[in-house]
Motif scaffolding. Structure first.
Motif, short mmCIF file in Angstrom:
data_model
loop_
_atom_site.label_atom_id
_atom_site.label_comp_id
_atom_site.label_asym_id
_atom_site.label_seq_id
_atom_site.Cartn_x
_atom_site.Cartn_y
_atom_site.Cartn_z
N ILE A 285 0.84 -1.21 0.00
CA ILE A 285 0.00 0.00 0.00
C ILE A 285 0.87 1.26 0.00
CG2 ILE A 285 -1.65 1.32 1.38
CD1 ILE A 285 -2.79 -1.38 2.34
N MET A 286 1.90 1.25 0.82
CA MET A 286 2.78 2.42 0.90
C MET A 286 3.48 2.65 -0.44
SD MET A 286 2.49 3.67 3.97
CE MET A 286 3.94 4.65 4.23
N ASN A 287 3.86 1.56 -1.09
CA ASN A 287 4.50 1.70 -2.40
C ASN A 287 3.53 2.30 -3.42
OD1 ASN A 287 6.95 0.70 -1.52
ND2 ASN A 287 6.47 -1.42 -2.08
N THR A 288 2.26 1.83 -3.36
CA THR A 288 1.25 2.38 -4.28
C THR A 288 1.03 3.87 -4.05
OG1 THR A 288 0.14 0.22 -4.33
CG2 THR A 288 -1.12 2.13 -5.07
N VAL A 289 0.94 4.26 -2.78
CA VAL A 289 0.78 5.67 -2.43
C VAL A 289 1.97 6.48 -2.91
CG1 VAL A 289 0.61 7.31 -0.51
CG2 VAL A 289 -0.72 5.19 -0.47
N LEU A 290 3.15 5.92 -2.71
CA LEU A 290 4.37 6.62 -3.12
C LEU A 290 4.40 6.83 -4.63
CD1 LEU A 290 7.12 7.80 -2.39
CD2 LEU A 290 8.09 5.49 -2.60
N ILE A 291 4.00 5.78 -5.39
CA ILE A 291 3.99 5.90 -6.85
C ILE A 291 3.00 6.97 -7.29
CG2 ILE A 291 3.39 4.67 -8.97
CD1 ILE A 291 4.50 2.11 -7.64
N ALA A 292 1.81 6.95 -6.65
CA ALA A 292 0.80 7.95 -7.00
C ALA A 292 1.29 9.36 -6.69
CB ALA A 292 -0.50 7.66 -6.23
N GLU A 293 1.96 9.52 -5.55
CA GLU A 293 2.49 10.84 -5.19
C GLU A 293 3.54 11.30 -6.19
OE1 GLU A 293 3.92 10.45 -1.24
OE2 GLU A 293 1.94 10.68 -0.30
N LYS A 294 4.38 10.39 -6.59
CA LYS A 294 5.45 10.76 -7.52
C LYS A 294 4.87 11.10 -8.90
CE LYS A 294 8.78 10.37 -4.61
NZ LYS A 294 9.43 11.61 -4.14
N ARG A 295 3.84 10.35 -9.32
CA ARG A 295 3.20 10.66 -10.60
C ARG A 295 2.54 12.04 -10.55
NH1 ARG A 295 0.38 4.83 -12.03
NH2 ARG A 295 2.26 3.83 -12.88
N ALA A 296 1.87 12.34 -9.44
CA ALA A 296 1.24 13.65 -9.30
C ALA A 296 2.29 14.76 -9.32
CB ALA A 296 0.45 13.69 -8.00
N GLN A 297 3.39 14.51 -8.65
CA GLN A 297 4.47 15.49 -8.66
C GLN A 297 5.03 15.69 -10.06
OE1 GLN A 297 7.38 14.24 -5.77
NE2 GLN A 297 5.96 14.48 -4.03
N ALA A 298 5.15 14.57 -10.80
CA ALA A 298 5.66 14.66 -12.17
C ALA A 298 4.70 15.45 -13.06
CB ALA A 298 5.88 13.26 -12.73
N ASN A 299 3.39 15.21 -12.88
CA ASN A 299 2.40 15.96 -13.67
C ASN A 299 2.46 17.45 -13.37
OD1 ASN A 299 1.44 13.68 -14.97
ND2 ASN A 299 -0.11 13.26 -13.39
N VAL A 300 2.59 17.80 -12.12
CA VAL A 300 2.68 19.20 -11.73
C VAL A 300 3.90 19.85 -12.37
CG1 VAL A 300 3.08 20.76 -9.78
CG2 VAL A 300 1.41 18.91 -9.58
N ILE A 301 5.01 19.13 -12.33
CA ILE A 301 6.24 19.68 -12.92
C ILE A 301 6.08 19.86 -14.43
CG2 ILE A 301 8.67 19.16 -13.38
CD1 ILE A 301 8.73 17.75 -10.64
#
Length: 367
Positions: A285-301
């Motif tokens: 679960i933590m890995n899934t959350v981390l991936i989602a956070e990183k994808r969101a950060q990448a989209n923002v960038i």
């Protein structure tokens, strides 16, 4: 019968089996019931016919021999011409002292202590069953026991003790900074997640006597103290708070261990969490959350970069619209880039080169 006695020999004259006298080097004749036994001067005083005690009753034999009588719980160091030869145990010994000088040093072994005037090299020349050897390295100390009773603390060095009725034991203590690993502690967080925590602390012993005489297994007690401190901290916080405050866990347990250090006779120098291991499903679960956070950060960038690029283009267009010269320079810049990627361009002499290249750029034909 003629008998010749050499300079390195003596003769024992017997008559009817009874010792009569000592014979020096020379030539002798024996008759009837007489008998001469030849002995070597570099050997102990012995006889096949009678005991050394009988021979020593003779004044001449006594003058030419060196004797030692060793009692119970005694040893004697035997030196020949000043050099160590052997160690002698209980009994009476006699040696011819005509050629060689014999000396004896008696040693009591009622107690294990070896007198300081006995050189240590002696122990490499005597049987090991007579003594105990204790070697203490530079980074060690040794606790010495007589009959299970602590006697003293030994510093670095080599020590020898006689084996006697007193039993000698010892235990080695390391004086260096020591690391203790506390691995695989499963502890429930406030939100009931089972965490496995690996912890490490370093310490140094401060009182080498009391830590063994007043505490039963100090390492186990340090281990338990660290466990209690970890459980006390982890049970108060949720998993997210624990993962975010790893350093606070280390500081808390470190302080708790320091509070116990004086009772355990150790100095705690450092402590810290090595790993926090999550259960498999929580880790996924933590890995899934981390991936989602990183994808969101990448989209923002990405969006930020697109906005910045568009704003840059708008600023460039505004400047070129306001400044004809800048527009022409930008046009030439693009022409340069086109020319770098075009193999051949055909032009004629009816108009200028720049005019024809511009026409090509705008989709026309050079004329």
């Amino acid at each position: 019968m003629r008998i010749i006695i050499q300079e390195n020999q003596r003769g024992l004259l017997f008559k009817n089996g009874k010792f009569v006298k000592l014979l020096e080097a020379g030539r002798y004749f024996i008759f009837g019931t007489q008998n001469i036994e030849i002995v070597q001067l570099d050997q102990p005083l012995t006889s096949e016919t009678c005991s050394p005690e009988v021979l020593l009753r003779n004044e001449k034999v006594e003058r030419q021999t060196a004797t030692v009588d060793i009692a119970d719980e005694e040893l004697a160091l035997h030196f020949i011409n000043g050099k160590f030869e052997e160690i002698l145990r209980r009994g009476k010994y006699a040696y011819w002292s005509v050629i060689h000088k014999h000396e004896f040093t008696k040693v009591s072994i009622k107690a294990p202590e070896v007198p300081t005037d006995i050189p240590q090299y002696i122990f490499s020349k005597i049987p090991s069953y007579l003594y105990s050897k204790i070697e203490v390295k530079e980074y060690q100390k040794a606790l010495l026991y007589y009959d299970q009773k602590l006697v003293k603390l030994l510093d670095a060095g080599t020590y020898y003790y006689w084996k006697c009725s007193t039993k000698v034991d010892y235990s080695i203590v390391d004086t260096r900074l020591t690391q203790m690993d506390i691995n695989g502690q499963e502890i429930l967080s406030q939100d009931k997640v089972a965490l496995r925590i690996n912890f490490v602390c370093t310490y140094r012993i401060t009182d080498y006597v009391k830590i063994f005489t007043e505490i039963d297994n100090y390492e186990e007690q340090m281990h338990v103290a660290a466990q209690f401190a970890l459980r006390d901290y982890i049970s108060k916080y949720r998993i997210d708070e624990i993962l975010e405050n790893k350093e606070q866990i280390s500081a808390y347990v470190f302080e708790k261990l320091k509070e116990k250090s004086s009772e355990l006779y150790v100095e705690i120098t450092d402590a810290g969490v090595k790993d926090i291991i999550l259960p498999g499903e929580i880790r996924d679960i933590m890995n899934t959350v981390l991936i989602a956070e990183k994808r969101a950060q990448a989209n923002v960038i990405t969006r930020r970069e697109e906005v910045a690029s568009t704003r840059s283009l708008l600023n460039t267009a505004r400047l070129m619209d306001e400044n004809t010269t800048l527009y022409k320079l930008k046009e030439l810049e693009y022409l340069e880039k086109i020319c770098e990627n075009v193999g051949n361009i055909s032009v004629n002499g009816s108009s200028g080169l720049l005019t024809q290249l511009t026409a090509i750029l705008h989709g026309g034909s050079a004329s």
